[in-house]
Design a protein around this motif. Structure first.
Motif, PDB file in Angstrom:
ATOM      1  N   TYR A 136       0.787  -1.221   0.031  1.00  0.00           N
ATOM      2  CA  TYR A 136       0.019   0.092  -0.092  1.00  0.00           C
ATOM      3  C   TYR A 136       0.826   1.260  -0.012  1.00  0.00           C
ATOM      4  CZ  TYR A 136      -4.066  -3.059   1.164  1.00  0.00           C
ATOM      5  OH  TYR A 136      -4.903  -4.122   0.979  1.00  0.00           O
ATOM      6  N   SER A 137       2.202   1.157   0.143  1.00  0.00           N
ATOM      7  CA  SER A 137       3.011   2.471   0.383  1.00  0.00           C
ATOM      8  C   SER A 137       2.958   3.047  -1.262  1.00  0.00           C
ATOM      9  CB  SER A 137       4.397   1.942   0.712  1.00  0.00           C
ATOM     10  OG  SER A 137       5.057   2.901   0.615  1.00  0.00           O
ATOM     11  N   PRO A 138       2.761   4.103  -1.460  1.00  0.00           N
ATOM     12  CA  PRO A 138       2.482   4.633  -2.808  1.00  0.00           C
ATOM     13  C   PRO A 138       3.398   4.452  -3.812  1.00  0.00           C
ATOM     14  CG  PRO A 138       1.548   6.278  -0.884  1.00  0.00           C
ATOM     15  CD  PRO A 138       2.324   5.191  -0.283  1.00  0.00           C
ATOM     16  N   GLU A 357      12.329   9.625  -1.982  1.00  0.00           N
ATOM     17  CA  GLU A 357      12.214   8.389  -2.958  1.00  0.00           C
ATOM     18  C   GLU A 357      12.160   9.074  -4.258  1.00  0.00           C
ATOM     19  OE1 GLU A 357       8.607   7.220  -0.876  1.00  0.00           O
ATOM     20  OE2 GLU A 357       7.206   8.824  -1.917  1.00  0.00           O
ATOM     21  N   ARG A 358      12.634   7.969  -5.323  1.00  0.00           N
ATOM     22  CA  ARG A 358      12.304   8.571  -6.603  1.00  0.00           C
ATOM     23  C   ARG A 358      12.216   7.418  -7.620  1.00  0.00           C
ATOM     24  NH1 ARG A 358      17.359  11.779 -10.016  1.00  0.00           N
ATOM     25  NH2 ARG A 358      15.892  12.769 -11.537  1.00  0.00           N
ATOM     26  N   SER A 375       2.783  10.653  -1.955  1.00  0.00           N
ATOM     27  CA  SER A 375       2.919  10.059  -0.486  1.00  0.00           C
ATOM     28  C   SER A 375       2.469  10.955   0.613  1.00  0.00           C
ATOM     29  CB  SER A 375       4.347   9.741  -0.758  1.00  0.00           C
ATOM     30  OG  SER A 375       4.735   8.761   0.740  1.00  0.00           O
ATOM     31  N   SER A 376       2.677  10.458   1.925  1.00  0.00           N
ATOM     32  CA  SER A 376       2.409  11.473   2.961  1.00  0.00           C
ATOM     33  C   SER A 376       3.031  10.884   4.235  1.00  0.00           C
ATOM     34  CB  SER A 376       0.923  10.933   3.418  1.00  0.00           C
ATOM     35  OG  SER A 376       0.867   9.802   4.233  1.00  0.00           O
ATOM     36  N   GLY A 382       1.961   6.408   3.955  1.00  0.00           N
ATOM     37  CA  GLY A 382       0.414   6.584   3.847  1.00  0.00           C
ATOM     38  C   GLY A 382      -0.230   5.003   3.856  1.00  0.00           C
ATOM     39  N   GLY A 383       0.847   4.155   3.579  1.00  0.00           N
ATOM     40  CA  GLY A 383       0.255   2.769   3.129  1.00  0.00           C
ATOM     41  C   GLY A 383      -0.559   2.181   4.623  1.00  0.00           C
ATOM     42  N   ASP A 384      -0.190   2.308   5.574  1.00  0.00           N
ATOM     43  CA  ASP A 384      -0.711   1.908   6.902  1.00  0.00           C
ATOM     44  C   ASP A 384      -2.177   2.379   6.901  1.00  0.00           C
ATOM     45  OD1 ASP A 384       1.409   0.454   7.822  1.00  0.00           O
ATOM     46  OD2 ASP A 384       1.630   1.822   9.278  1.00  0.00           O
ATOM     47  N   ALA A 385      -2.662   3.415   6.344  1.00  0.00           N
ATOM     48  CA  ALA A 385      -3.810   4.079   6.605  1.00  0.00           C
ATOM     49  C   ALA A 385      -4.593   3.257   5.430  1.00  0.00           C
ATOM     50  CB  ALA A 385      -3.964   5.417   6.221  1.00  0.00           C
ATOM     51  N   LEU A 386      -4.052   2.996   4.296  1.00  0.00           N
ATOM     52  CA  LEU A 386      -4.947   2.294   3.091  1.00  0.00           C
ATOM     53  C   LEU A 386      -5.130   1.058   3.549  1.00  0.00           C
ATOM     54  CD1 LEU A 386      -2.906   4.039   0.021  1.00  0.00           C
ATOM     55  CD2 LEU A 386      -5.187   4.513   0.822  1.00  0.00           C
ATOM     56  N   LEU A 387      -4.160   0.278   4.107  1.00  0.00           N
ATOM     57  CA  LEU A 387      -4.253  -0.954   4.712  1.00  0.00           C
ATOM     58  C   LEU A 387      -5.503  -1.335   5.556  1.00  0.00           C
ATOM     59  CD1 LEU A 387      -3.339  -4.081   5.079  1.00  0.00           C
ATOM     60  CD2 LEU A 387      -1.909  -3.266   6.771  1.00  0.00           C
TER      61      LEU A 387
END
Length: 448
Positions: A136-138, A357-358, A375-376, A382-387
């Motif tokens: 889920y990490s962007p 990140e790139r 990202s956030s 921001g992946g944890d929130a989406l998960l």
């Protein structure tokens, strides 16, 4: 809107994400009715946290009463956050008692227990969800999207290097993770995240694994060879050095572990250069995939910076993802309690290797270009929130197929389990021969 009753099994550090989600943003559809934890101090910590969030106090049970808890509290879903080697037994017992399961990675640590989970799912028809938050990490989702779209053609090979620094990496050698019988080693506990990413990126399944590596930095033998001399058995003492963790410096760690030691004797702050470490800190693997692609993977747990680099080669070009999660660990800051920079914003190190990140794509005969990443600052970009939204609201129609179940969990640990077997034998290991029915099925090019 469905309302589910949850129990959390294992009240350690990782449990907080789920407790806070149930008592916070998902309180309208989820209720924490029980905590299953043998240590009364850790159980009380989360009971108090639940009450402080304005929710009713959950009942507390010990592991021996898991089935009774599921019946008495009418538990719909059990969230397993216990020690890795306990996952399989807890999952099987929960399924047989009539509850679905959400489990932290890894699914389990060896082939025999994975087969037991497979049998229980077939026997009960119940659901097991595994929380692969890295999907889920962007930045990782962005790479999946461009590979799925065929931007660089058919993938032929991946070079994947992950480095853990002397703050986060060292922490695996203080905790129960340092004993392979409890964690499966970093190839299972940590790298199952990474292997799941590759399986998911490729939409394929691993077929053969060859591994090399060893314990080359941490541990008593390496300390003696470098002349480090006698060291305290644990880090909680005055005058701790940069490799030690003083639990008194972090209120949460002190509450969960230092204040709980009298009940189970578990030490969260053992010396990384002490005796009894049975896991590796340097690892390299070559993994063949059903699709025909090859993965070259490496993991180092004593790097001066933390992050990862992925290079994906395809028939039409190449994609490169570089992530710096912490640019430097400075000696004066080494005891700061922010251990995992991917899960919590650790701030800028101010080094010449800036955090960031790139994602770069370059097709044959064309100039390179950068792919934007939205990202956030939240956990894992921001992946944890989406998960958590997928776990508690239910997954929607996701074109990137990020929600994972037990099959993805098995495929992710299969690389680490085969890798551990390869380390023992010095030979390549075929995944289909691990003794898990799912892995013995005809090779597929679609892992999700």
């Amino acid at each position: 809107m469905s309302h589910r009753r949850y129990a959390v099994v294992g009240a350690g550090h990782r449990s907080q994400m789920y407790v806070d989600a149930i008592t916070g943003p998902y309180a309208d559809r989820a209720e924490l009715v029980a905590i299953c934890e043998p240590n009364p101090v850790r159980a009380a910590y989360y009971v108090e946290r639940t009450i402080a969030a304005g929710s009713p106090a959950p009942a507390v049970y010990g592991p021996d009463d898991l089935e009774a808890m599921i019946r008495a509290e009418r538990v719909d879903r059990v969230i397993v956050c216990a020690r890795d080697d306990l996952h399989a037994t807890l999952i099987v017992r929960s399924l047989d008692a009539g509850a679905d399961v959400v489990v932290e990675k890894p699914l389990t640590i060896d082939a025999e227990s994975a087969a037991a989970i497979e049998d229980a799912i077939e026997r009960t028809g119940r659901e097991v969800v595994i929380t692969f938050n890295y999907r889920y990490s962007p930045r990782n989702s962005a790479l999946r999207a461009l590979l799925q779209e065929g931007t660089i053609g058919e993938v032929t090979s991946i070079d994947f290097s992950w480095v853990l620094d002397t703050k986060h990496g060292a922490d695996y050698f203080r905790r129960w993770h340092r004993e392979k019988e409890h964690s499966g080693g970093l190839l299972v506990h940590k790298a199952s995240h990474h292997f799941d990413l590759v399986n998911w990126w490729l939409r394929s399944t691993p077929s053969r694994v060859f591994a090399s590596g060893g314990l080359r930095f941490y541990g008593a033998d390496n300390a003696r060879s470098r002349g480090l001399g006698e060291r305290p058995a644990r880090g909680t003492h005055d005058g701790a050095d940069a490799f030690e963790l003083d639990l008194r410096t972090d209120e949460r760690l002190a509450a969960l572990y230092l204040g709980a030691e009298e009940h189970d004797g578990y030490l969260r702050d053992r010396d990384v250069f002490g005796e009894g470490i049975t896991i590796e800190d340097n690892l390299a693997l070559v993994v063949d995939y059903a699709s025909g692609a090859t993965l070259s993977y490496s993991l180092n747990a004593h790097s001066p910076w933390e992050g990862y680099r992925v290079a994906v080669n395809g028939t039409l070009g190449r994609a490169e993802l570089e992530v710096v999660e912490r640019g430097a660990v400075l000696e004066a800051e080494a005891l700061h309690p922010v251990l995992d920079p991917s899960a919590v914003d650790a701030g800028s190190s101010g080094s010449l290797r800036p955090e960031g990140e790139r994602l770069i794509v370059q097709r044959h005969w064309e100039a390179a270009y950068e792919v934007p990443i939205e990202s956030s600052s939240d956990g894992h970009g921001g992946g944890d929130a989406l998960l958590l939204a997928d776990v508690f609201e239910g997954p929607g129609d996701d074109p990137l197929a990020r929600p994972a179940d037990w099959r993805d969990g098995v495929r992710s640990i299969s690389v680490g389990i085969a890798g551990n077997r390869s380390l023992e034998t010095g030979l390549p290991v075929r995944v289909a021969e691990l003794g898990i029915r799912l892995l013995a099925e005809p090779a597929t090019t679609s892992a999700s």
